[in-house]
Design an enzyme around this catalytic site. Structure first.
Site, PDB file in Angstrom:
ATOM      1  N   LYS A  22     136.287  81.005  99.844  1.00  0.00           N
ATOM      2  CA  LYS A  22     136.710  82.047  98.884  1.00  0.00           C
ATOM      3  C   LYS A  22     138.006  82.689  99.331  1.00  0.00           C
ATOM      4  CE  LYS A  22     134.748  86.276  99.385  1.00  0.00           C
ATOM      5  NZ  LYS A  22     135.712  87.368  99.606  1.00  0.00           N
ATOM      6  N   ASN A  23     138.089  82.999 100.623  1.00  0.00           N
ATOM      7  CA  ASN A  23     139.256  83.762 101.082  1.00  0.00           C
ATOM      8  C   ASN A  23     140.520  82.912 101.220  1.00  0.00           C
ATOM      9  OD1 ASN A  23     137.681  85.991 100.989  1.00  0.00           O
ATOM     10  ND2 ASN A  23     137.307  86.131 103.186  1.00  0.00           N
ATOM     11  N   CYS A 116     134.262  95.123  98.225  1.00  0.00           N
ATOM     12  CA  CYS A 116     133.075  95.575  98.956  1.00  0.00           C
ATOM     13  C   CYS A 116     133.363  96.905  99.629  1.00  0.00           C
ATOM     14  CB  CYS A 116     132.698  94.553 100.028  1.00  0.00           C
ATOM     15  SG  CYS A 116     131.915  93.080  99.379  1.00  0.00           S
ATOM     16  N   ARG A 121     139.620 101.333 102.788  1.00  0.00           N
ATOM     17  CA  ARG A 121     140.386 100.071 102.806  1.00  0.00           C
ATOM     18  C   ARG A 121     141.763 100.336 102.194  1.00  0.00           C
ATOM     19  NH1 ARG A 121     136.733  95.023 101.066  1.00  0.00           N
ATOM     20  NH2 ARG A 121     138.365  93.904 102.165  1.00  0.00           N
ATOM     21  N   ASP A 305     133.138  89.289 109.195  1.00  0.00           N
ATOM     22  CA  ASP A 305     132.341  88.780 108.072  1.00  0.00           C
ATOM     23  C   ASP A 305     131.052  88.099 108.539  1.00  0.00           C
ATOM     24  OD1 ASP A 305     134.360  89.682 106.463  1.00  0.00           O
ATOM     25  OD2 ASP A 305     135.222  87.721 106.047  1.00  0.00           O
ATOM     26  N   ARG A 397     129.583  86.935  94.513  1.00  0.00           N
ATOM     27  CA  ARG A 397     131.034  87.065  94.687  1.00  0.00           C
ATOM     28  C   ARG A 397     131.577  85.991  95.635  1.00  0.00           C
ATOM     29  NH1 ARG A 397     133.010  92.383  96.627  1.00  0.00           N
ATOM     30  NH2 ARG A 397     134.856  91.104  96.489  1.00  0.00           N
TER      31      ARG A 397
HETATM   32  C1  EPZ Z   1     140.131  90.080 104.451  1.00  0.00           C
HETATM   33  O1  EPZ Z   1     140.114  91.381 103.887  1.00  0.00           O
HETATM   34  C2  EPZ Z   1     138.923  89.357 103.894  1.00  0.00           C
HETATM   35  N1  EPZ Z   1     139.047  89.293 102.446  1.00  0.00           N
HETATM   36  C3  EPZ Z   1     137.649  90.077 104.289  1.00  0.00           C
HETATM   37  O2  EPZ Z   1     136.566  89.305 103.848  1.00  0.00           O
HETATM   38  C4  EPZ Z   1     137.603  90.177 105.812  1.00  0.00           C
HETATM   39  O3  EPZ Z   1     136.481  90.957 106.168  1.00  0.00           O
HETATM   40  C5  EPZ Z   1     138.872  90.831 106.350  1.00  0.00           C
HETATM   41  O4  EPZ Z   1     140.041  90.121 105.867  1.00  0.00           O
HETATM   42  C6  EPZ Z   1     138.938  90.858 107.864  1.00  0.00           C
HETATM   43  O5  EPZ Z   1     138.812  89.559 108.361  1.00  0.00           O
HETATM   44  C7  EPZ Z   1     139.788  88.351 101.901  1.00  0.00           C
HETATM   45  O6  EPZ Z   1     140.412  87.528 102.548  1.00  0.00           O
HETATM   46  C8  EPZ Z   1     139.789  88.293 100.410  1.00  0.00           C
HETATM   47  P1  EPZ Z   1     142.433  93.270 106.459  1.00  0.00           P
HETATM   48  P2  EPZ Z   1     141.393  92.311 103.991  1.00  0.00           P
HETATM   49  O7  EPZ Z   1     143.579  93.728 105.657  1.00  0.00           O
HETATM   50  O8  EPZ Z   1     142.601  91.499 103.791  1.00  0.00           O
HETATM   51  C9  EPZ Z   1     142.927  97.863 107.733  1.00  0.00           C
HETATM   52  C10 EPZ Z   1     134.473  88.915 102.857  1.00  0.00           C
HETATM   53  O9  EPZ Z   1     133.295  89.267 103.129  1.00  0.00           O
HETATM   54  N2  EPZ Z   1     144.064  97.904 106.819  1.00  0.00           N
HETATM   55  O10 EPZ Z   1     142.664  92.253 107.520  1.00  0.00           O
HETATM   56  O11 EPZ Z   1     141.149  93.451 103.096  1.00  0.00           O
HETATM   57  C11 EPZ Z   1     141.607  97.728 106.969  1.00  0.00           C
HETATM   58  O12 EPZ Z   1     141.167  98.973 106.500  1.00  0.00           O
HETATM   59  C12 EPZ Z   1     135.624  89.875 102.932  1.00  0.00           C
HETATM   60  O13 EPZ Z   1     134.762  87.777 102.453  1.00  0.00           O
HETATM   61  C13 EPZ Z   1     144.859  99.037 106.779  1.00  0.00           C
HETATM   62  O14 EPZ Z   1     144.628 100.018 107.484  1.00  0.00           O
HETATM   63  O15 EPZ Z   1     141.282  92.772 105.498  1.00  0.00           O
HETATM   64  C14 EPZ Z   1     140.709  97.108 107.998  1.00  0.00           C
HETATM   65  O16 EPZ Z   1     140.207  98.110 108.838  1.00  0.00           O
HETATM   66  C15 EPZ Z   1     135.231  91.292 103.046  1.00  0.00           C
HETATM   67  N3  EPZ Z   1     145.916  99.063 105.913  1.00  0.00           N
HETATM   68  C16 EPZ Z   1     141.665  96.227 108.806  1.00  0.00           C
HETATM   69  O17 EPZ Z   1     142.969  96.680 108.491  1.00  0.00           O
HETATM   70  C17 EPZ Z   1     146.193  98.014 105.092  1.00  0.00           C
HETATM   71  O18 EPZ Z   1     147.166  98.095 104.324  1.00  0.00           O
HETATM   72  C18 EPZ Z   1     141.607  94.740 108.476  1.00  0.00           C
HETATM   73  O19 EPZ Z   1     141.746  94.553 107.081  1.00  0.00           O
HETATM   74  C19 EPZ Z   1     145.410  96.870 105.164  1.00  0.00           C
HETATM   75  C20 EPZ Z   1     144.336  96.826 106.032  1.00  0.00           C
END
Ligand code: EPZ
Length: 416
Positions: A22-23, A116, A121, A305, A397
Protein backbone atom coordinates in the site's frame (compact mmCIF):
# COMPACT_ATOMS: atom_id res chain seq x y z
CA UNK A 1 -19.17 -6.95 6.17
CA UNK A 2 -18.76 -4.79 9.25
CA UNK A 3 -17.47 -7.48 11.60
CA UNK A 4 -14.77 -10.15 11.55
CA UNK A 5 -15.48 -13.25 13.64
CA UNK A 6 -12.51 -15.40 14.54
CA UNK A 7 -12.35 -18.53 16.66
CA UNK A 8 -8.97 -19.18 18.24
CA UNK A 9 -6.96 -22.33 18.65
CA UNK A 10 -6.24 -23.48 15.08
CA UNK A 11 -2.72 -24.05 13.79
CA UNK A 12 -2.08 -22.29 10.49
CA UNK A 13 -0.30 -23.95 7.57
CA UNK A 14 0.20 -23.14 3.91
CA UNK A 15 1.51 -20.65 1.39
CA UNK A 16 0.57 -17.06 0.63
CA UNK A 17 1.56 -14.64 -2.12
CA UNK A 18 1.92 -11.32 -0.37
CA UNK A 19 0.03 -8.35 -1.86
CA UNK A 20 1.87 -5.33 -3.24
CA UNK A 21 2.66 -2.62 -0.73
CA UNK A 22 0.00 0.00 0.00
CA UNK A 23 2.68 2.47 0.99
CA UNK A 24 4.35 2.05 -2.41
CA UNK A 25 1.18 2.12 -4.47
CA UNK A 26 -0.18 5.35 -2.97
CA UNK A 27 2.77 7.69 -3.73
CA UNK A 28 3.16 5.97 -7.11
CA UNK A 29 -0.48 6.74 -7.96
CA UNK A 30 0.25 10.38 -7.10
CA UNK A 31 3.38 10.21 -9.29
CA UNK A 32 1.33 9.09 -12.32
CA UNK A 33 0.21 12.73 -12.60
CA UNK A 34 3.72 13.87 -13.53
CA UNK A 35 3.83 12.20 -16.95
CA UNK A 36 0.51 13.27 -18.45
CA UNK A 37 0.41 9.83 -20.01
CA UNK A 38 -0.83 6.29 -19.27
CA UNK A 39 0.67 4.22 -16.45
CA UNK A 40 -0.23 0.63 -15.59
CA UNK A 41 0.17 -0.61 -12.02
CA UNK A 42 0.33 -4.40 -12.13
CA UNK A 43 -1.27 -6.45 -9.35
CA UNK A 44 -2.53 -3.36 -7.62
CA UNK A 45 -4.05 -4.35 -4.26
CA UNK A 46 -7.80 -3.70 -3.82
CA UNK A 47 -7.74 -1.48 -0.76
CA UNK A 48 -9.87 1.34 0.57
CA UNK A 49 -6.90 3.73 0.39
CA UNK A 50 -6.30 2.76 -3.25
CA UNK A 51 -9.99 3.48 -3.93
CA UNK A 52 -9.57 6.90 -2.33
CA UNK A 53 -6.49 7.60 -4.47
CA UNK A 54 -8.40 6.61 -7.62
CA UNK A 55 -11.28 8.89 -6.59
CA UNK A 56 -8.79 11.74 -6.22
CA UNK A 57 -7.32 11.00 -9.67
CA UNK A 58 -10.81 10.92 -11.22
CA UNK A 59 -11.75 14.18 -9.48
CA UNK A 60 -8.62 15.74 -11.00
CA UNK A 61 -9.89 14.73 -14.44
CA UNK A 62 -7.73 11.64 -14.97
CA UNK A 63 -9.11 8.38 -16.37
CA UNK A 64 -8.71 5.34 -14.14
CA UNK A 65 -9.93 1.80 -14.72
CA UNK A 66 -9.17 -1.76 -13.67
CA UNK A 67 -8.07 -4.42 -16.14
CA UNK A 68 -8.30 -7.58 -14.05
CA UNK A 69 -5.80 -6.91 -11.24
CA UNK A 70 -4.03 -4.07 -13.02
CA UNK A 71 -4.89 -0.43 -12.44
CA UNK A 72 -4.64 1.73 -15.57
CA UNK A 73 -4.25 5.48 -15.01
CA UNK A 74 -4.34 7.99 -17.86
CA UNK A 75 -3.42 11.45 -16.55
CA UNK A 76 -3.36 13.20 -19.97
CA UNK A 77 -6.86 14.56 -19.33
CA UNK A 78 -6.07 16.06 -15.91
CA UNK A 79 -8.00 19.33 -15.68
CA UNK A 80 -8.06 20.42 -12.02
CA UNK A 81 -5.49 21.11 -9.33
CA UNK A 82 -7.61 21.00 -6.16
CA UNK A 83 -8.73 18.13 -3.94
CA UNK A 84 -12.01 18.38 -1.97
CA UNK A 85 -11.95 18.07 1.81
CA UNK A 86 -13.97 14.84 2.00
CA UNK A 87 -11.32 13.02 -0.10
CA UNK A 88 -8.45 14.64 1.80
CA UNK A 89 -9.89 13.49 5.12
CA UNK A 90 -10.05 9.83 4.11
CA UNK A 91 -6.33 9.14 4.27
CA UNK A 92 -2.99 10.69 5.18
CA UNK A 93 -1.47 9.87 1.77
CA UNK A 94 -3.79 12.33 0.03
CA UNK A 95 -1.20 14.98 0.95
CA UNK A 96 1.37 13.29 -1.33
CA UNK A 97 -0.69 14.55 -4.28
CA UNK A 98 0.43 18.06 -3.29
CA UNK A 99 4.00 17.74 -4.60
CA UNK A 100 2.83 15.97 -7.76
CA UNK A 101 0.06 18.49 -8.57
CA UNK A 102 2.45 21.41 -7.97
CA UNK A 103 5.03 19.85 -10.28
CA UNK A 104 2.43 19.32 -13.02
CA UNK A 105 0.25 22.47 -12.67
CA UNK A 106 2.30 25.04 -10.74
CA UNK A 107 -0.51 25.46 -8.22
CA UNK A 108 -2.57 23.29 -5.87
CA UNK A 109 -5.37 23.65 -3.33
CA UNK A 110 -6.34 21.19 -0.66
CA UNK A 111 -7.14 20.86 3.04
CA UNK A 112 -5.07 19.03 5.66
CA UNK A 113 -5.13 15.23 5.29
CA UNK A 114 -6.80 12.65 7.55
CA UNK A 115 -5.57 9.11 8.22
CA UNK A 116 -5.10 6.75 11.17
CA UNK A 117 -5.12 8.54 14.51
CA UNK A 118 -1.66 7.79 15.86
CA UNK A 119 -1.12 11.08 17.69
CA UNK A 120 -0.31 14.44 16.11
CA UNK A 121 0.65 14.08 12.45
CA UNK A 122 1.84 17.51 11.29
CA UNK A 123 2.84 18.24 7.69
CA UNK A 124 5.29 21.05 8.50
CA UNK A 125 8.22 19.16 6.92
CA UNK A 126 6.24 18.60 3.69
CA UNK A 127 5.42 22.31 3.46
CA UNK A 128 8.92 23.43 4.36
CA UNK A 129 10.43 21.18 1.65
CA UNK A 130 8.02 22.56 -0.96
CA UNK A 131 8.78 26.12 0.16
CA UNK A 132 12.50 25.32 -0.24
CA UNK A 133 11.74 24.53 -3.88
CA UNK A 134 10.07 27.90 -4.29
CA UNK A 135 6.41 27.17 -3.57
CA UNK A 136 4.38 29.91 -1.92
CA UNK A 137 2.00 28.29 0.52
CA UNK A 138 -0.77 30.04 2.39
CA UNK A 139 -2.54 28.21 5.17
CA UNK A 140 -5.96 29.53 6.16
CA UNK A 141 -8.66 27.60 8.00
CA UNK A 142 -6.62 24.40 7.58
CA UNK A 143 -6.79 24.95 3.81
CA UNK A 144 -3.56 24.98 1.79
CA UNK A 145 -3.27 27.32 -1.18
CA UNK A 146 -0.01 26.71 -3.03
CA UNK A 147 1.50 28.49 -6.00
CA UNK A 148 4.73 27.56 -7.67
CA UNK A 149 4.92 28.75 -11.27
CA UNK A 150 8.70 28.07 -11.24
CA UNK A 151 9.91 25.34 -8.91
CA UNK A 152 13.70 25.45 -8.58
CA UNK A 153 16.00 22.61 -7.54
CA UNK A 154 17.65 23.24 -4.15
CA UNK A 155 19.12 21.38 -1.20
CA UNK A 156 16.35 20.25 1.14
CA UNK A 157 17.44 19.16 4.60
CA UNK A 158 14.79 17.22 6.50
CA UNK A 159 15.05 17.53 10.29
CA UNK A 160 13.72 13.96 10.61
CA UNK A 161 13.59 11.32 7.87
CA UNK A 162 9.84 11.63 7.28
CA UNK A 163 8.55 9.16 4.69
CA UNK A 164 5.78 11.42 3.43
CA UNK A 165 7.90 14.59 3.35
CA UNK A 166 10.60 12.73 1.39
CA UNK A 167 7.98 11.55 -1.13
CA UNK A 168 6.43 15.00 -1.50
CA UNK A 169 9.86 16.59 -1.97
CA UNK A 170 10.80 14.00 -4.62
CA UNK A 171 7.56 14.50 -6.57
CA UNK A 172 7.78 18.29 -6.52
CA UNK A 173 11.47 18.14 -7.46
CA UNK A 174 10.50 16.24 -10.63
CA UNK A 175 8.85 19.46 -11.84
CA UNK A 176 11.70 21.77 -10.78
CA UNK A 177 14.36 23.28 -12.94
CA UNK A 178 17.86 22.12 -11.97
CA UNK A 179 18.90 19.54 -9.39
CA UNK A 180 17.35 18.94 -5.96
CA UNK A 181 19.22 17.16 -3.19
CA UNK A 182 17.25 15.78 -0.25
CA UNK A 183 19.42 15.26 2.82
CA UNK A 184 18.32 13.07 5.76
CA UNK A 185 15.78 11.46 3.43
CA UNK A 186 13.71 8.49 4.60
CA UNK A 187 15.30 5.18 3.51
CA UNK A 188 12.20 2.96 3.44
CA UNK A 189 11.96 0.34 0.63
CA UNK A 190 8.81 2.13 -0.58
CA UNK A 191 10.94 5.21 -1.36
CA UNK A 192 13.26 3.00 -3.41
CA UNK A 193 10.20 1.65 -5.23
CA UNK A 194 9.03 5.20 -5.97
CA UNK A 195 12.50 5.89 -7.39
CA UNK A 196 12.24 2.83 -9.72
CA UNK A 197 8.84 4.00 -10.91
CA UNK A 198 10.06 7.56 -11.58
CA UNK A 199 13.13 6.25 -13.41
CA UNK A 200 10.78 4.27 -15.67
CA UNK A 201 8.87 7.53 -16.31
CA UNK A 202 12.12 9.16 -17.39
CA UNK A 203 13.11 11.03 -14.22
CA UNK A 204 16.81 11.22 -13.47
CA UNK A 205 16.75 10.33 -9.76
CA UNK A 206 19.25 8.44 -7.64
CA UNK A 207 20.18 7.71 -4.04
CA UNK A 208 16.88 6.29 -2.73
CA UNK A 209 17.57 3.80 0.05
CA UNK A 210 20.34 6.07 1.32
CA UNK A 211 19.96 9.33 3.24
CA UNK A 212 20.74 11.51 0.22
CA UNK A 213 18.52 11.55 -2.84
CA UNK A 214 19.12 13.69 -5.93
CA UNK A 215 16.47 14.52 -8.49
CA UNK A 216 17.06 16.29 -11.77
CA UNK A 217 13.85 17.96 -12.74
CA UNK A 218 12.57 19.35 -15.97
CA UNK A 219 12.93 16.24 -18.12
CA UNK A 220 10.17 15.09 -20.53
CA UNK A 221 8.27 12.37 -18.67
CA UNK A 222 6.09 9.60 -20.03
CA UNK A 223 3.92 6.69 -18.92
CA UNK A 224 5.23 3.31 -17.78
CA UNK A 225 4.30 -0.10 -16.43
CA UNK A 226 5.22 -1.06 -12.89
CA UNK A 227 4.62 -3.72 -10.25
CA UNK A 228 5.16 -2.47 -6.70
CA UNK A 229 7.21 -4.34 -4.11
CA UNK A 230 5.51 -6.75 -1.72
CA UNK A 231 4.02 -5.27 1.43
CA UNK A 232 6.52 -5.91 4.22
CA UNK A 233 3.98 -5.09 6.94
CA UNK A 234 1.42 -7.48 5.49
CA UNK A 235 4.22 -10.09 5.40
CA UNK A 236 5.00 -9.31 9.05
CA UNK A 237 1.30 -9.77 9.85
CA UNK A 238 1.12 -13.32 8.42
CA UNK A 239 4.45 -14.29 10.01
CA UNK A 240 3.33 -12.99 13.42
CA UNK A 241 -0.03 -14.75 13.12
CA UNK A 242 1.56 -18.14 12.44
CA UNK A 243 4.25 -17.54 15.08
CA UNK A 244 1.47 -17.07 17.64
CA UNK A 245 -0.86 -19.91 16.64
CA UNK A 246 1.82 -22.43 15.75
CA UNK A 247 2.13 -23.96 12.29
CA UNK A 248 4.13 -23.41 9.15
CA UNK A 249 3.83 -20.78 6.46
CA UNK A 250 5.74 -19.79 3.32
CA UNK A 251 5.35 -16.27 1.98
CA UNK A 252 6.10 -15.78 -1.70
CA UNK A 253 7.29 -12.63 -3.48
CA UNK A 254 8.64 -10.91 -0.35
CA UNK A 255 12.14 -9.51 -0.07
CA UNK A 256 13.32 -10.99 3.25
CA UNK A 257 15.65 -8.01 3.84
CA UNK A 258 12.63 -5.73 4.15
CA UNK A 259 11.36 -7.63 7.20
CA UNK A 260 14.65 -8.60 8.79
CA UNK A 261 14.03 -6.78 12.09
CA UNK A 262 10.65 -8.49 12.44
CA UNK A 263 11.96 -11.95 11.55
CA UNK A 264 14.87 -11.45 14.00
CA UNK A 265 12.32 -10.73 16.76
CA UNK A 266 10.28 -13.82 15.87
CA UNK A 267 13.41 -16.01 15.80
CA UNK A 268 14.33 -14.70 19.25
CA UNK A 269 10.79 -15.59 20.38
CA UNK A 270 11.45 -19.21 19.33
CA UNK A 271 10.37 -19.51 15.66
CA UNK A 272 12.43 -21.12 12.93
CA UNK A 273 12.77 -19.00 9.82
CA UNK A 274 14.26 -19.84 6.43
CA UNK A 275 14.69 -17.02 3.92
CA UNK A 276 15.61 -17.21 0.27
CA UNK A 277 15.35 -14.61 -2.40
CA UNK A 278 11.66 -13.66 -2.54
CA UNK A 279 10.61 -16.39 -0.08
CA UNK A 280 10.27 -16.50 3.70
CA UNK A 281 9.20 -19.66 5.53
CA UNK A 282 8.35 -19.69 9.23
CA UNK A 283 7.75 -22.65 11.51
CA UNK A 284 6.46 -22.26 15.06
CA UNK A 285 5.25 -24.57 17.83
CA UNK A 286 3.10 -21.70 19.10
CA UNK A 287 5.00 -21.50 22.39
CA UNK A 288 6.88 -18.20 22.28
CA UNK A 289 9.32 -16.54 24.69
CA UNK A 290 9.52 -12.87 25.64
CA UNK A 291 12.20 -11.00 23.68
CA UNK A 292 14.61 -8.12 24.23
CA UNK A 293 13.14 -4.60 23.98
CA UNK A 294 11.48 -3.72 20.68
CA UNK A 295 12.24 -0.10 19.83
CA UNK A 296 10.58 1.33 16.74
CA UNK A 297 12.66 3.58 14.49
CA UNK A 298 12.86 4.66 10.85
CA UNK A 299 13.97 2.01 8.33
CA UNK A 300 16.16 -0.06 8.59
CA UNK A 301 15.08 -0.10 12.25
CA UNK A 302 12.06 -1.96 13.63
CA UNK A 303 8.96 -0.59 11.84
CA UNK A 304 6.35 1.24 13.87
CA UNK A 305 3.77 -0.39 11.59
CA UNK A 306 4.76 -3.84 12.95
CA UNK A 307 4.73 -2.86 16.64
CA UNK A 308 1.07 -3.79 17.32
CA UNK A 309 1.37 -6.92 15.19
CA UNK A 310 4.42 -8.37 16.93
CA UNK A 311 2.98 -7.36 20.31
CA UNK A 312 -0.15 -9.38 19.46
CA UNK A 313 1.95 -12.45 18.67
CA UNK A 314 3.63 -12.28 22.10
CA UNK A 315 0.48 -11.88 24.22
CA UNK A 316 0.72 -15.53 25.37
CA UNK A 317 4.52 -15.70 25.39
CA UNK A 318 6.54 -16.85 28.41
CA UNK A 319 8.15 -13.84 30.04
CA UNK A 320 8.17 -10.12 29.53
CA UNK A 321 8.77 -7.89 26.50
CA UNK A 322 9.19 -4.12 26.55
CA UNK A 323 8.08 -2.03 23.55
CA UNK A 324 9.22 1.55 22.97
CA UNK A 325 7.28 3.46 20.32
CA UNK A 326 9.57 6.18 19.03
CA UNK A 327 7.77 7.29 15.86
CA UNK A 328 4.19 8.12 16.85
CA UNK A 329 2.96 9.54 20.16
CA UNK A 330 -0.25 7.58 20.37
CA UNK A 331 0.26 4.22 18.76
CA UNK A 332 -0.95 1.96 21.55
CA UNK A 333 -4.68 2.25 20.99
CA UNK A 334 -4.84 -1.52 20.43
CA UNK A 335 -3.62 -2.16 23.99
CA UNK A 336 -6.95 -1.46 25.81
CA UNK A 337 -8.58 -3.89 23.34
CA UNK A 338 -5.94 -6.55 24.14
CA UNK A 339 -6.70 -6.03 27.84
CA UNK A 340 -10.39 -6.80 27.20
CA UNK A 341 -9.22 -10.22 25.99
CA UNK A 342 -7.29 -10.84 29.21
CA UNK A 343 -3.83 -9.69 28.10
CA UNK A 344 -1.36 -8.14 30.53
CA UNK A 345 0.19 -5.00 29.00
CA UNK A 346 1.01 -1.90 31.05
CA UNK A 347 1.44 1.47 29.35
CA UNK A 348 3.61 4.34 30.47
CA UNK A 349 3.92 7.04 27.81
CA UNK A 350 5.87 5.64 24.89
CA UNK A 351 6.64 2.37 26.72
CA UNK A 352 4.50 -0.75 26.88
CA UNK A 353 5.45 -3.67 29.12
CA UNK A 354 3.92 -6.96 28.07
CA UNK A 355 3.82 -9.98 30.40
CA UNK A 356 2.65 -13.10 28.63
CA UNK A 357 -0.57 -14.69 29.93
CA UNK A 358 -1.63 -18.33 29.67
CA UNK A 359 -4.82 -17.67 27.80
CA UNK A 360 -6.69 -14.97 25.93
CA UNK A 361 -10.49 -14.95 25.93
CA UNK A 362 -12.60 -14.22 22.89
CA UNK A 363 -14.77 -11.12 23.28
CA UNK A 364 -15.90 -8.11 21.25
CA UNK A 365 -13.12 -5.67 20.40
CA UNK A 366 -12.80 -2.66 18.11
CA UNK A 367 -10.20 -2.05 15.41
CA UNK A 368 -8.83 1.36 16.37
CA UNK A 369 -6.56 1.81 13.35
CA UNK A 370 -5.19 -0.21 10.42
CA UNK A 371 -2.33 -2.16 12.05
CA UNK A 372 -4.06 -2.21 15.44
CA UNK A 373 -6.98 -3.92 13.68
CA UNK A 374 -4.72 -6.56 12.14
CA UNK A 375 -3.15 -7.09 15.58
CA UNK A 376 -6.61 -7.82 17.03
CA UNK A 377 -7.11 -10.49 14.38
CA UNK A 378 -3.82 -12.08 15.51
CA UNK A 379 -4.98 -11.91 19.14
CA UNK A 380 -8.32 -13.46 18.14
CA UNK A 381 -6.54 -16.36 16.41
CA UNK A 382 -5.09 -17.30 19.81
CA UNK A 383 -8.21 -16.63 21.91
CA UNK A 384 -10.35 -19.19 23.69
CA UNK A 385 -13.76 -18.93 22.04
CA UNK A 386 -14.88 -16.40 19.48
CA UNK A 387 -13.55 -12.86 19.07
CA UNK A 388 -15.67 -10.28 17.24
CA UNK A 389 -13.70 -7.45 15.68
CA UNK A 390 -15.72 -4.34 14.98
CA UNK A 391 -14.93 -1.25 12.86
CA UNK A 392 -13.01 -3.36 10.34
CA UNK A 393 -13.07 -0.61 7.71
CA UNK A 394 -9.67 0.35 9.16
CA UNK A 395 -8.32 -3.09 8.17
CA UNK A 396 -9.69 -2.72 4.62
CA UNK A 397 -7.56 0.41 4.20
CA UNK A 398 -4.42 -1.72 3.94
CA UNK A 399 -5.15 -5.47 3.74
CA UNK A 400 -6.37 -7.21 0.58
CA UNK A 401 -8.06 -10.54 1.42
CA UNK A 402 -6.71 -10.83 4.98
CA UNK A 403 -9.67 -12.95 6.11
CA UNK A 404 -9.62 -15.11 2.95
CA UNK A 405 -5.87 -15.73 3.24
CA UNK A 406 -6.03 -16.66 6.92
CA UNK A 407 -8.98 -18.96 6.23
CA UNK A 408 -6.91 -20.59 3.47
CA UNK A 409 -4.18 -21.24 6.07
CA UNK A 410 -6.77 -23.01 8.24
CA UNK A 411 -8.07 -20.25 10.52
CA UNK A 412 -11.71 -20.28 11.63
CA UNK A 413 -12.38 -16.73 10.50
CA UNK A 414 -15.19 -15.08 8.57
CA UNK A 415 -16.92 -11.80 7.83
CA UNK A 416 -20.37 -11.10 9.18
C1 EPZ B 1 4.35 6.69 6.60
O1 EPZ B 1 3.55 7.69 7.20
C2 EPZ B 1 3.46 5.48 6.44
N1 EPZ B 1 2.34 5.83 5.58
C3 EPZ B 1 2.98 5.00 7.79
O2 EPZ B 1 2.26 3.81 7.60
C4 EPZ B 1 4.19 4.71 8.67
O3 EPZ B 1 3.73 4.39 9.97
C5 EPZ B 1 5.11 5.92 8.74
O4 EPZ B 1 5.47 6.35 7.40
C6 EPZ B 1 6.39 5.66 9.50
O5 EPZ B 1 7.06 4.58 8.94
C7 EPZ B 1 2.49 5.82 4.28
O6 EPZ B 1 3.54 5.54 3.73
C8 EPZ B 1 1.27 6.10 3.47
P1 EPZ B 1 6.38 10.05 8.62
P2 EPZ B 1 4.05 9.20 7.23
O7 EPZ B 1 6.18 11.33 7.93
O8 EPZ B 1 4.69 9.52 5.95
C9 EPZ B 1 6.56 13.27 12.17
C10 EPZ B 1 0.48 2.31 7.90
O9 EPZ B 1 0.03 1.67 8.89
N2 EPZ B 1 6.36 14.28 11.14
O10 EPZ B 1 7.63 9.28 8.35
O11 EPZ B 1 2.91 10.00 7.68
C11 EPZ B 1 5.29 12.42 12.36
O12 EPZ B 1 4.38 13.07 13.20
C12 EPZ B 1 0.88 3.75 8.00
O13 EPZ B 1 0.57 1.81 6.76
C13 EPZ B 1 6.44 15.62 11.48
O14 EPZ B 1 6.67 15.98 12.63
O15 EPZ B 1 5.13 9.11 8.38
C14 EPZ B 1 5.85 11.15 12.93
O16 EPZ B 1 6.05 11.31 14.31
C15 EPZ B 1 0.43 4.42 9.23
N3 EPZ B 1 6.25 16.56 10.51
C16 EPZ B 1 7.22 11.04 12.25
O17 EPZ B 1 7.50 12.32 11.73
C17 EPZ B 1 5.96 16.21 9.22
O18 EPZ B 1 5.79 17.11 8.38
C18 EPZ B 1 7.28 10.05 11.10
O19 EPZ B 1 6.24 10.32 10.18
C19 EPZ B 1 5.91 14.87 8.88
C20 EPZ B 1 6.11 13.90 9.85
Amino acid sequence: MSLIKVEGGRRLCGEITVQCAKNSVLPILAATILGGDTCVIHACPRLRDVETATEILRYLGCRVHWEADDLVVDTATMSRCDIPEDLMRQMRSSVIFLGAILARCGRAEMSYPGGCELGPRPIDLHLSALRDLGAEIEVCDRCLCCRAPHLRGREIVLSIPSVGATENAILAACGAEETTTITNAAREPEIVDLQYFLQKMGVCIKGAGSSTITVEGGTGLHGCVHRCIADRIVAATYLSAVAATGGEVCLRDVDYRHVSTVTAALVQAGCQIRSEENLICLKSDGILQGISPVRTSPYPGFPTDAQAIVMASLLRSRGTTVFVENIFENRYRHVPEFLRMGADVRLEGRVAVLCGVEKLCGTTVRATDLRGGAALVIAGLQGNGETHIDDIYHIHRGYDCLVENLAQLGAAIRYE
